[in-house]
Design a protein around this motif. Sequence first.
Motif, PDB file in Angstrom:
ATOM      1  N   ARG A 125      -4.748  -4.459  -2.114  1.00  0.00           N
ATOM      2  CA  ARG A 125      -5.383  -5.426  -1.210  1.00  0.00           C
ATOM      3  C   ARG A 125      -4.852  -5.358   0.214  1.00  0.00           C
ATOM      4  O   ARG A 125      -5.578  -5.577   1.177  1.00  0.00           O
ATOM      5  CB  ARG A 125      -5.198  -6.845  -1.764  1.00  0.00           C
ATOM      6  CG  ARG A 125      -5.846  -7.933  -0.933  1.00  0.00           C
ATOM      7  CD  ARG A 125      -5.725  -9.292  -1.601  1.00  0.00           C
ATOM      8  NE  ARG A 125      -4.398  -9.620  -2.028  1.00  0.00           N
ATOM      9  CZ  ARG A 125      -3.487 -10.249  -1.276  1.00  0.00           C
ATOM     10  NH1 ARG A 125      -3.785 -10.603  -0.053  1.00  0.00           N
ATOM     11  NH2 ARG A 125      -2.298 -10.513  -1.749  1.00  0.00           N
ATOM     12  N   SER A 126      -3.575  -5.063   0.364  1.00  0.00           N
ATOM     13  CA  SER A 126      -2.972  -5.094   1.699  1.00  0.00           C
ATOM     14  C   SER A 126      -1.784  -4.136   1.739  1.00  0.00           C
ATOM     15  O   SER A 126      -1.539  -3.407   0.782  1.00  0.00           O
ATOM     16  CB  SER A 126      -2.524  -6.523   2.042  1.00  0.00           C
ATOM     17  OG  SER A 126      -1.563  -6.974   1.101  1.00  0.00           O
ATOM     18  N   ASP A 127      -1.070  -4.133   2.832  1.00  0.00           N
ATOM     19  CA  ASP A 127       0.131  -3.323   3.044  1.00  0.00           C
ATOM     20  C   ASP A 127      -0.209  -1.838   3.143  1.00  0.00           C
ATOM     21  O   ASP A 127       0.175  -1.031   2.291  1.00  0.00           O
ATOM     22  CB  ASP A 127       1.188  -3.578   1.965  1.00  0.00           C
ATOM     23  CG  ASP A 127       2.523  -2.883   2.272  1.00  0.00           C
ATOM     24  OD1 ASP A 127       2.707  -2.417   3.427  1.00  0.00           O
ATOM     25  OD2 ASP A 127       3.356  -2.811   1.361  1.00  0.00           O
ATOM     26  N   GLN A 128      -0.922  -1.497   4.206  1.00  0.00           N
ATOM     27  CA  GLN A 128      -1.299  -0.100   4.446  1.00  0.00           C
ATOM     28  C   GLN A 128      -0.070   0.802   4.509  1.00  0.00           C
ATOM     29  O   GLN A 128      -0.090   1.918   3.979  1.00  0.00           O
ATOM     30  CB  GLN A 128      -2.111   0.015   5.738  1.00  0.00           C
ATOM     31  CG  GLN A 128      -2.600   1.425   6.029  1.00  0.00           C
ATOM     32  CD  GLN A 128      -3.675   1.883   5.069  1.00  0.00           C
ATOM     33  OE1 GLN A 128      -4.683   1.198   4.891  1.00  0.00           O
ATOM     34  NE2 GLN A 128      -3.478   3.025   4.435  1.00  0.00           N
ATOM     35  N   ASP A 129       1.021   0.319   5.124  1.00  0.00           N
ATOM     36  CA  ASP A 129       2.233   1.138   5.218  1.00  0.00           C
ATOM     37  C   ASP A 129       2.794   1.457   3.831  1.00  0.00           C
ATOM     38  O   ASP A 129       3.182   2.596   3.553  1.00  0.00           O
ATOM     39  CB  ASP A 129       3.306   0.445   6.065  1.00  0.00           C
ATOM     40  CG  ASP A 129       2.937   0.367   7.535  1.00  0.00           C
ATOM     41  OD1 ASP A 129       2.084   1.174   7.975  1.00  0.00           O
ATOM     42  OD2 ASP A 129       3.496  -0.493   8.240  1.00  0.00           O
ATOM     43  N   GLY A 130       2.849   0.461   2.960  1.00  0.00           N
ATOM     44  CA  GLY A 130       3.329   0.685   1.602  1.00  0.00           C
ATOM     45  C   GLY A 130       2.419   1.635   0.833  1.00  0.00           C
ATOM     46  O   GLY A 130       2.889   2.496   0.088  1.00  0.00           O
ATOM     47  N   LEU A 131       1.131   1.494   1.040  1.00  0.00           N
ATOM     48  CA  LEU A 131       0.164   2.378   0.402  1.00  0.00           C
ATOM     49  C   LEU A 131       0.344   3.812   0.893  1.00  0.00           C
ATOM     50  O   LEU A 131       0.371   4.752   0.100  1.00  0.00           O
ATOM     51  CB  LEU A 131      -1.246   1.877   0.697  1.00  0.00           C
ATOM     52  CG  LEU A 131      -2.411   2.598   0.049  1.00  0.00           C
ATOM     53  CD1 LEU A 131      -2.311   2.559  -1.466  1.00  0.00           C
ATOM     54  CD2 LEU A 131      -3.723   1.977   0.513  1.00  0.00           C
ATOM     55  N   ASP A 132       0.517   3.973   2.199  1.00  0.00           N
ATOM     56  CA  ASP A 132       0.738   5.305   2.777  1.00  0.00           C
ATOM     57  C   ASP A 132       2.001   5.948   2.210  1.00  0.00           C
ATOM     58  O   ASP A 132       2.003   7.133   1.872  1.00  0.00           O
ATOM     59  CB  ASP A 132       0.840   5.228   4.297  1.00  0.00           C
ATOM     60  CG  ASP A 132      -0.476   4.857   4.973  1.00  0.00           C
ATOM     61  OD1 ASP A 132      -1.533   4.928   4.311  1.00  0.00           O
ATOM     62  OD2 ASP A 132      -0.438   4.475   6.160  1.00  0.00           O
ATOM     63  N   ARG A 133       3.070   5.164   2.090  1.00  0.00           N
ATOM     64  CA  ARG A 133       4.318   5.693   1.526  1.00  0.00           C
ATOM     65  C   ARG A 133       4.121   6.152   0.084  1.00  0.00           C
ATOM     66  O   ARG A 133       4.614   7.203  -0.332  1.00  0.00           O
ATOM     67  CB  ARG A 133       5.428   4.642   1.580  1.00  0.00           C
ATOM     68  CG  ARG A 133       6.141   4.550   2.904  1.00  0.00           C
ATOM     69  CD  ARG A 133       7.393   3.682   2.823  1.00  0.00           C
ATOM     70  NE  ARG A 133       7.158   2.336   2.322  1.00  0.00           N
ATOM     71  CZ  ARG A 133       6.724   1.315   3.071  1.00  0.00           C
ATOM     72  NH1 ARG A 133       6.468   1.488   4.349  1.00  0.00           N
ATOM     73  NH2 ARG A 133       6.561   0.123   2.534  1.00  0.00           N
ATOM     74  N   MET A 134       3.368   5.354  -0.677  1.00  0.00           N
ATOM     75  CA  MET A 134       3.182   5.660  -2.087  1.00  0.00           C
ATOM     76  C   MET A 134       2.420   6.971  -2.272  1.00  0.00           C
ATOM     77  O   MET A 134       2.835   7.843  -3.036  1.00  0.00           O
ATOM     78  CB  MET A 134       2.440   4.514  -2.782  1.00  0.00           C
ATOM     79  CG  MET A 134       2.432   4.637  -4.283  1.00  0.00           C
ATOM     80  SD  MET A 134       1.602   3.247  -5.075  1.00  0.00           S
ATOM     81  CE  MET A 134       2.464   1.862  -4.352  1.00  0.00           C
ATOM     82  N   PHE A 135       1.297   7.146  -1.559  1.00  0.00           N
ATOM     83  CA  PHE A 135       0.572   8.387  -1.791  1.00  0.00           C
ATOM     84  C   PHE A 135       1.259   9.566  -1.130  1.00  0.00           C
ATOM     85  O   PHE A 135       1.153  10.705  -1.604  1.00  0.00           O
ATOM     86  CB  PHE A 135      -0.934   8.293  -1.511  1.00  0.00           C
ATOM     87  CG  PHE A 135      -1.389   8.278  -0.088  1.00  0.00           C
ATOM     88  CD1 PHE A 135      -1.467   9.433   0.657  1.00  0.00           C
ATOM     89  CD2 PHE A 135      -1.808   7.088   0.485  1.00  0.00           C
ATOM     90  CE1 PHE A 135      -1.935   9.422   1.957  1.00  0.00           C
ATOM     91  CE2 PHE A 135      -2.277   7.060   1.785  1.00  0.00           C
ATOM     92  CZ  PHE A 135      -2.331   8.227   2.526  1.00  0.00           C
ATOM     93  N   SER A 136       2.054   9.324  -0.094  1.00  0.00           N
ATOM     94  CA  SER A 136       2.861  10.403   0.492  1.00  0.00           C
ATOM     95  C   SER A 136       3.930  10.885  -0.487  1.00  0.00           C
ATOM     96  O   SER A 136       4.200  12.086  -0.588  1.00  0.00           O
ATOM     97  CB  SER A 136       3.524   9.940   1.787  1.00  0.00           C
ATOM     98  OG  SER A 136       2.551   9.716   2.780  1.00  0.00           O
TER      99      SER A 136
END
Length: 120
Positions: A34-45
Motif C-alpha cells: 500500500r505504501s513505502d515506495q522506498d521499502g518496496l524498492d529495497r525489497m525488489f532490489s
Amino acid sequence: MVDVCMIIGAGAGIGGHVGKRFAQDGYHVALCRRSDQDGLDRMFSEIEAAGGSASGHILNAADEGAIEQLIDEIEADIGPINVAVYNLGAQIGNRALADTPLKTFELGWRIGNLGVFRVA
C-alpha cells in the motif's frame, strides 16, 4: 515464459520473505504494498541482487478496481500470474466489536474478504 508470483501485502515481514523464497525458485515476484515506495524498492532490489527477478507495485487494495487493474498490468507486462499470495490484514486495530464503528468494520471486510474475492 516466466512464472509469476504476485504478493499483495509484501511488507518487510511475511510477505517480503515469501517473495524472496519464490524468487529463489525462479519466479518473477510482483511485490505489492500500500505504501513505502522506498521499502518496496529495497525489497525488489535485494531480490534482484540475489539473482532473482522482481517488480514493485504500490496498491491500495481498498480502491475500487485497483486490484483488477494491477492484475491486468502484471499479466500484460510480465506474464500470467501462476501464484497469488494475499497477505493483507484488516489493519483496523485490536478492539472489541462493540467499539468498532461500522465504517471501520466495513473497511476491514473490504480488505480482508472482498479483496481475496477480487483477486480470484
